[in-house]
Design a protein around this motif. Structure first.
Motif, short mmCIF file in Angstrom:
data_model
loop_
_atom_site.label_atom_id
_atom_site.label_comp_id
_atom_site.label_asym_id
_atom_site.label_seq_id
_atom_site.Cartn_x
_atom_site.Cartn_y
_atom_site.Cartn_z
N ALA A 33 27.29 11.01 25.80
CA ALA A 33 28.11 12.18 26.11
C ALA A 33 28.87 12.66 24.88
N LEU A 34 28.92 13.97 24.72
CA LEU A 34 29.74 14.58 23.67
C LEU A 34 31.20 14.53 24.12
N ARG A 35 32.06 14.07 23.22
CA ARG A 35 33.47 13.92 23.58
C ARG A 35 34.33 14.85 22.72
N ARG A 36 35.61 14.97 23.10
CA ARG A 36 36.51 15.84 22.34
C ARG A 36 37.21 15.12 21.20
N ASP A 37 37.07 13.81 21.12
CA ASP A 37 37.96 13.06 20.24
C ASP A 37 37.30 12.56 18.95
N ALA A 81 32.84 17.88 20.78
CA ALA A 81 32.44 19.17 21.36
C ALA A 81 33.29 19.47 22.57
N MET A 82 33.42 20.75 22.86
CA MET A 82 34.06 21.22 24.10
C MET A 82 33.55 22.64 24.35
N GLY A 109 42.67 23.54 19.31
CA GLY A 109 43.81 22.61 19.28
C GLY A 109 43.49 21.29 19.98
N HIS A 110 42.71 21.35 21.06
CA HIS A 110 42.34 20.11 21.76
C HIS A 110 41.47 19.22 20.87
N ARG A 124 43.86 17.63 18.32
CA ARG A 124 44.63 16.52 18.91
C ARG A 124 43.72 15.33 19.17
#
Lengths: 337, 337
Positions: free
Chosen positions: B159-163, B223-224, B235-236, B239
């Motif tokens: 899974a693609l994550r935001r972090d 990714a998001m 910004g997410h 962070r």
């Protein structure tokens, strides 16, 4: 003017510096997040499905003024929505796994509303052993509008279904019927309250019969939860099984405060039978399984009562009054349209 | 007076004889039901999770007048909600599996509204290869309020994550930015329509980048999807990655009609960068992966553009204007509260 750079700055308070929607999530919903929820800060949750289990999925919506009273304590509103969904899992004989919730909230809510709403959910998460996987929080110009999707699991092939009732099966119900519908009238002031607040409590906080649902796997031939009224919901079991059903009204289990109200005003009996908001299990079992069903109820700690049976014929529900004659009921139950 | 027996009678029309809510489900929603949905006639759906896959779960809500226009064609409203959720799956690199939807509807809807709403969903189910697992339909005294929970799957750990964004990573975006926000202004009459209706179409029907999300697995570091505005959403990623980001505004890809509007009125550029409703993928990738990212975009049939990069520092977003100087933006993006 707030520059985007300043808005996006990392700060000690998880909510400070974030736009309002994200501040709400950080301040309130994040404490409900369980494993796989990724702190509610990613696009979606990740879940490894428990091996060797089927997933069970249900969703319910609730609107202020329709499904709960706007003046209900915020602590009970989220719990009611969660419990209504847990009741669907119970009706399938499933165990809870997690849930996603969306909230559409007016901007005019009292400052402490959301914290109290989440407090209630946190208490129920601990009681029922599940947590939030994800969700969404939006604003609405209308009434509070909530939606919850629940995930559960069941042994493959063991789910209780609505379509297995057959002529000759006995008809059973758990707990007591009518408390929710009477409790709503108590809260609206059209019926007197009982001393313990049992009726109002049953309207606000359904009791999902998860242990009983699990114990009925392999025993009940059909099951569902009673949400829209005993008579209307029994119609679903009749259509599913292709047969008719009879209810003996005198056998329908009433709580002591419901008994007292119906004794004082027998005209309340139709409300009890059709009013909805019961969240009890209604199920069919072979006539010879009586001892096993009673044992399942005892093991689950929930009274179960045989209230009638299924008979051959066109799918229909007949309610026999205390004198054995069919009761005429003006309405089968609650409908949203 | 309708006796309960008569109400529960089985009849040829699946809707006739049923209370209103169940008639709606039988007439309209049942045709969306897929395997496991049990014809939408049981308490819950049953799903065998695909072996060897992780589940991906997201939920979004939409309210008339907030997330779509009450006068939008009913065909596009459900599709927008479904696509917004599909975009969350795309942002995780996941493939669609199924969905549950709840609808809170006013009683005053035009007679053909629900049929057209479901027609749109049926078209998108065919296009994106998924179907309804369950849901709920209730009435509301407020505006149309919809909620959808989507299920997808992904290879474990993929899974693609935001972090995952790190200093030195390049910042990429798919498709074009700003069309949705401009399209809303077109529909409201405050901007002129383009000849092809592209902008309004992009507001009403997002294009979830599922193929691109899948192609970015193992390639993107974070990714998001862009839903609340490019700057705020970036910004997410900042962070999540613990670093800052710079956007070169001149590199942000605009569609031809968006280019024309911004050329005529450069004051529209901040709206493009912060307006939201884009549903494009925003992602980080190592600086050396440019050729692979372009190839992924080509394979998915979606243009991808490098618009900036991540740099060491406190999480923040800096937007550099065409002259290389930082742009001051009044608002980071869309927020619901």
């Amino acid at each position: 003017m707030n520059s985007p750079a300043r808005r996006a700055a990392a700060v000690a308070d998880p909510a400070e510096g974030l736009p309002g929607e994200f501040a709400l999530i950080a301040r309130h919903f994040r404490r409900l997040a369980g494993p796989g929820a990724l702190d509610l800060s990613d696009d979606a949750a990740l879940l490894d499905p428990p091996p060797g289990r089927q997933l069970v999925l249900a969703a319910d919506a609730m609107v202020a003024g329709v499904h709960f009273l706007p003046e209900d304590p915020p602590e009970t509103i989220g719990r009611k929505l969660l419990r209504v969904n847990l009741s669907d899992l119970a009706a399938m004989g499933a165990a809870p796994l997690g849930y996603l919730m969306t909230t559409a909230l007016p901007r005019s809510l009292p400052a402490d509303w959301l914290g109290r709403f989440v407090d209630g959910l946190a208490a129920d998460q601990a009681e029922f052993g599940l947590s939030v996987l994800g969700g969404d929080t939006v604003s609405t110009p209308g009434p509070i509008s909530l939606s919850l999707t629940i995930l559960g699991t069941v042994a493959p092939g063991a789910a209780l279904r609505r379509d297995g009732a057959r002529p000759g099966d006995a008809l059973w119900v758990s707990g007591s019927i009518g408390d929710g519908a009477l409790g709503l009238r108590v809260l609206r002031g059209s019926l007197p309250a009982d001393a313990d607040g049992h009726l109002a409590g049953r309207y606000r906080l359904p009791r999902p019969r998860l242990a009983l649902g699990g114990a009925l796997a392999g025993l009940a031939t059909a099951a569902m939860d009673v949400s829209d009224g005993l008579v209307q919901d029994l119609g679903h079991l009749c259509r599913g099984g292709g047969c008719a059903a009879e209810i003996h009204a005198a056998e329908v289990p009433l709580s002591p405060p419901a008994q007292a109200l119906v004794a004082a005003d027998p005209a309340l009996l139709p409300l009890v039978l059709t009013g909805g908001d019961d969240y009890e299990l209604l199920f069919a079992a072979p006539a010879g399984a009586e001892a096993a069903v009673l044992a399942a109820g005892a093991a689950a700690g929930v009274p179960v009562r045989r209230i009638g049976g299924f008979v051959a014929g066109t799918p229909q529900v007949r309610v026999l009054g205390p004198d054995g004659a069919p009761l005429a009921l003006a309405s089968g139950g609650w409908s949203h349209f």
